[in-house]
Design a protein around this motif. Structure first.
Motif, PDB file in Angstrom:
ATOM      1  N   LEU A 118       0.816  -1.216   0.000  1.00 57.51           N
ATOM      2  CA  LEU A 118       0.000   0.000   0.000  1.00 57.51           C
ATOM      3  C   LEU A 118       0.850   1.267   0.000  1.00 57.51           C
ATOM      4  CD1 LEU A 118      -2.956  -0.763   2.433  1.00 57.51           C
ATOM      5  CD2 LEU A 118      -3.018  -0.529  -0.054  1.00 57.51           C
ATOM      6  N   MET A 119       1.867   1.294   0.852  1.00 59.67           N
ATOM      7  CA  MET A 119       2.709   2.488   0.903  1.00 59.67           C
ATOM      8  C   MET A 119       3.570   2.613  -0.351  1.00 59.67           C
ATOM      9  SD  MET A 119       3.734   2.773   4.899  1.00 59.67           S
ATOM     10  CE  MET A 119       3.548   1.102   5.480  1.00 59.67           C
ATOM     11  N   GLY A 120       3.742   1.537  -1.077  1.00 61.47           N
ATOM     12  CA  GLY A 120       4.460   1.601  -2.348  1.00 61.47           C
ATOM     13  C   GLY A 120       3.605   2.163  -3.469  1.00 61.47           C
ATOM     14  N   ILE A 121       2.294   2.053  -3.332  1.00 66.82           N
ATOM     15  CA  ILE A 121       1.389   2.577  -4.359  1.00 66.82           C
ATOM     16  C   ILE A 121       1.587   4.072  -4.572  1.00 66.82           C
ATOM     17  CG2 ILE A 121      -1.062   3.056  -4.836  1.00 66.82           C
ATOM     18  CD1 ILE A 121      -1.711   0.323  -3.636  1.00 66.82           C
ATOM     19  N   ILE A 122       1.958   4.788  -3.538  1.00 62.93           N
ATOM     20  CA  ILE A 122       2.116   6.242  -3.642  1.00 62.93           C
ATOM     21  C   ILE A 122       3.204   6.622  -4.647  1.00 62.93           C
ATOM     22  CG2 ILE A 122       3.791   6.613  -1.788  1.00 62.93           C
ATOM     23  CD1 ILE A 122       0.675   8.705  -2.465  1.00 62.93           C
ATOM     24  N   TRP A 123       4.089   5.693  -4.931  1.00 65.13           N
ATOM     25  CA  TRP A 123       5.147   5.973  -5.909  1.00 65.13           C
ATOM     26  C   TRP A 123       4.606   6.070  -7.327  1.00 65.13           C
ATOM     27  CZ3 TRP A 123      10.158   7.364  -5.391  1.00 65.13           C
ATOM     28  CH2 TRP A 123      10.651   7.375  -4.087  1.00 65.13           C
ATOM     29  N   ILE A 124       3.444   5.505  -7.602  1.00 63.75           N
ATOM     30  CA  ILE A 124       2.861   5.597  -8.945  1.00 63.75           C
ATOM     31  C   ILE A 124       2.431   7.036  -9.237  1.00 63.75           C
ATOM     32  CG2 ILE A 124       1.026   4.787 -10.493  1.00 63.75           C
ATOM     33  CD1 ILE A 124       1.214   2.072  -8.945  1.00 63.75           C
ATOM     34  N   PRO A 125       1.610   7.671  -8.392  1.00 65.50           N
ATOM     35  CA  PRO A 125       1.272   9.076  -8.681  1.00 65.50           C
ATOM     36  C   PRO A 125       2.490  10.000  -8.578  1.00 65.50           C
ATOM     37  CG  PRO A 125       0.203   8.357  -6.652  1.00 65.50           C
ATOM     38  CD  PRO A 125       0.825   7.149  -7.274  1.00 65.50           C
ATOM     39  N   TYR A 126       3.449   9.661  -7.691  1.00 64.39           N
ATOM     40  CA  TYR A 126       4.660  10.480  -7.637  1.00 64.39           C
ATOM     41  C   TYR A 126       5.374  10.435  -8.984  1.00 64.39           C
ATOM     42  CZ  TYR A 126       9.384  11.977  -7.190  1.00 64.39           C
ATOM     43  OH  TYR A 126      10.566  12.620  -7.439  1.00 64.39           O
ATOM     44  N   GLY A 127       5.536   9.237  -9.527  1.00 65.16           N
ATOM     45  CA  GLY A 127       6.223   9.089 -10.804  1.00 65.16           C
ATOM     46  C   GLY A 127       5.529   9.847 -11.920  1.00 65.16           C
ATOM     47  N   TRP A 128       4.194   9.780 -11.923  1.00 67.92           N
ATOM     48  CA  TRP A 128       3.455  10.521 -12.945  1.00 67.92           C
ATOM     49  C   TRP A 128       3.625  12.018 -12.742  1.00 67.92           C
ATOM     50  CZ3 TRP A 128      -0.288  14.235 -12.957  1.00 67.92           C
ATOM     51  CH2 TRP A 128      -0.819  14.548 -14.208  1.00 67.92           C
ATOM     52  N   ALA A 129       3.470  12.471 -11.510  1.00 64.80           N
ATOM     53  CA  ALA A 129       3.562  13.909 -11.231  1.00 64.80           C
ATOM     54  C   ALA A 129       4.942  14.462 -11.562  1.00 64.80           C
ATOM     55  CB  ALA A 129       3.218  14.178  -9.761  1.00 64.80           C
ATOM     56  N   ALA A 130       5.983  13.699 -11.268  1.00 63.72           N
ATOM     57  CA  ALA A 130       7.356  14.147 -11.529  1.00 63.72           C
ATOM     58  C   ALA A 130       7.812  13.776 -12.935  1.00 63.72           C
ATOM     59  CB  ALA A 130       8.303  13.527 -10.501  1.00 63.72           C
ATOM     60  N   ASN A 131       6.959  13.089 -13.688  1.00 60.84           N
ATOM     61  CA  ASN A 131       7.323  12.580 -15.010  1.00 60.84           C
ATOM     62  C   ASN A 131       8.621  11.779 -14.929  1.00 60.84           C
ATOM     63  OD1 ASN A 131       6.757  12.191 -17.733  1.00 60.84           O
ATOM     64  ND2 ASN A 131       8.224  13.770 -18.306  1.00 60.84           N
ATOM     65  N   ASP A 132       8.644  10.893 -13.935  1.00 63.59           N
ATOM     66  CA  ASP A 132       9.847  10.119 -13.638  1.00 63.59           C
ATOM     67  C   ASP A 132       9.489   8.635 -13.606  1.00 63.59           C
ATOM     68  OD1 ASP A 132      12.196   9.047 -12.642  1.00 63.59           O
ATOM     69  OD2 ASP A 132      12.404  10.506 -11.027  1.00 63.59           O
ATOM     70  N   PRO A 133      10.073   7.818 -14.480  1.00 67.68           N
ATOM     71  CA  PRO A 133       9.741   6.394 -14.498  1.00 67.68           C
ATOM     72  C   PRO A 133      10.151   5.653 -13.228  1.00 67.68           C
ATOM     73  CG  PRO A 133      11.608   6.834 -15.934  1.00 67.68           C
ATOM     74  CD  PRO A 133      11.093   8.168 -15.468  1.00 67.68           C
ATOM     75  N   VAL A 134      10.985   6.254 -12.411  1.00 62.20           N
ATOM     76  CA  VAL A 134      11.404   5.606 -11.166  1.00 62.20           C
ATOM     77  C   VAL A 134      10.205   5.304 -10.272  1.00 62.20           C
ATOM     78  CG1 VAL A 134      12.644   6.018  -8.989  1.00 62.20           C
ATOM     79  CG2 VAL A 134      13.779   6.419 -11.176  1.00 62.20           C
ATOM     80  N   GLY A 135       9.197   6.163 -10.275  1.00 58.00           N
ATOM     81  CA  GLY A 135       8.029   5.946  -9.429  1.00 58.00           C
ATOM     82  C   GLY A 135       7.332   4.632  -9.722  1.00 58.00           C
ATOM     83  N   LEU A 136       7.028   4.389 -10.980  1.00 57.77           N
ATOM     84  CA  LEU A 136       6.356   3.140 -11.355  1.00 57.77           C
ATOM     85  C   LEU A 136       7.273   1.951 -11.140  1.00 57.77           C
ATOM     86  CD1 LEU A 136       3.816   1.780 -12.438  1.00 57.77           C
ATOM     87  CD2 LEU A 136       4.699   2.159 -14.752  1.00 57.77           C
ATOM     88  N   ARG A 137       8.545   2.089 -11.476  1.00 56.67           N
ATOM     89  CA  ARG A 137       9.497   0.992 -11.270  1.00 56.67           C
ATOM     90  C   ARG A 137       9.589   0.628  -9.788  1.00 56.67           C
ATOM     91  NH1 ARG A 137      14.017   3.734 -15.032  1.00 56.67           N
ATOM     92  NH2 ARG A 137      13.048   3.281 -17.033  1.00 56.67           N
ATOM     93  N   HIS A 138       9.631   1.649  -8.927  1.00 55.29           N
ATOM     94  CA  HIS A 138       9.691   1.414  -7.486  1.00 55.29           C
ATOM     95  C   HIS A 138       8.466   0.624  -7.036  1.00 55.29           C
ATOM     96  CE1 HIS A 138      10.542   2.703  -3.211  1.00 55.29           C
ATOM     97  NE2 HIS A 138       9.273   2.351  -3.143  1.00 55.29           N
ATOM     98  N   ALA A 139       7.290   1.083  -7.446  1.00 54.58           N
ATOM     99  CA  ALA A 139       6.042   0.432  -7.009  1.00 54.58           C
ATOM    100  C   ALA A 139       5.971  -1.019  -7.476  1.00 54.58           C
ATOM    101  CB  ALA A 139       4.837   1.220  -7.527  1.00 54.58           C
ATOM    102  N   ILE A 140       6.325  -1.267  -8.717  1.00 56.99           N
ATOM    103  CA  ILE A 140       6.259  -2.635  -9.250  1.00 56.99           C
ATOM    104  C   ILE A 140       7.286  -3.534  -8.559  1.00 56.99           C
ATOM    105  CG2 ILE A 140       6.676  -4.047 -11.300  1.00 56.99           C
ATOM    106  CD1 ILE A 140       5.423  -1.721 -12.948  1.00 56.99           C
TER     107      ILE A 140
END
Length: 186
Positions: A118-140
């Motif tokens: 659950l706390m990893g899910i927040i990295w998805i909107p962070y990645g989108w907001a920052a336009n940074d693929p690291v967010g989605l990679r972190h969450a997955i």
């Protein structure tokens, strides 16, 4: 921010006003969970994870203050920032699902797993907001590694293994996440 502001500009503002305090706070929190998992009862650990997860955001604010940085008021008017902050509420709304499942299964490790995901899910909107693929990679990566630890690491070490998987994802993110805005091709 005006409604005519381009998405690239909103994302650049989001990234410019973001800090690395959330991953630093997450590292502190999950390091505590990893050590506590070896020292306390599973029920105590479940409380640490369940209630402690709410401490990451205030801890991040404290980390920023200790580093001499504060959130600019103008950054909270950015709709991209608002979307990111609202996604924190989505994570909080999903916690009861994890708690109910863990209580039904009598599994404190399920609370640790649920918290990690659950706390990893927040990295998805962070990645989108920052336009940074690291967010989605972190969450997955965090999700896959956490599930693997839950399924394959022996019971006395499951919670610590999940915590270490989360820590590895945070370290990856700290190393590779964007520190400054970059131009985005539309």
């Amino acid at each position: 921010m005006h409604s005519t502001t381009r998405l690239n500009d909103l994302r650049a503002d989001f990234l410019a006003t973001s800090t690395q305090s959330m991953p630093i706070a997450g590292i502190i929190y999950w390091a505590i969970v990893a050590v506590a998992a070896l020292r306390v009862t599973p029920q105590q650990l479940a409380y640490i994870v369940g209630f402690g997860s709410g401490t990451i955001f205030p801890l991040a604010l404290l980390v920023d203050r200790l580093r001499g940085r504060t959130i600019r008021r103008s950054s909270t008017s950015n709709p991209v920032t608002q979307m990111f902050l609202q996604s924190l509420a989505v994570v909080a709304l999903l916690w009861p699902l994890v708690l109910i499942a863990a209580f039904q299964a009598h599994s404190a490790n399920l609370i640790v797993l649920g918290g990690a995901i659950l706390m990893g899910i927040i990295w998805i909107p962070y990645g989108w907001a920052a336009n940074d693929p690291v967010g989605l990679r972190h969450a997955i990566a965090r999700c896959i590694l956490s599930y693997a630890c839950f399924l394959f690491v022996p019971a006395p070490y499951t919670a610590s293994a999940i915590s270490i998987a989360v820590l590895l994802c945070y370290l990856y993110s700290l190393i590779f996440m964007r520190k400054s805005p970059v131009e985005v091709r539309s």
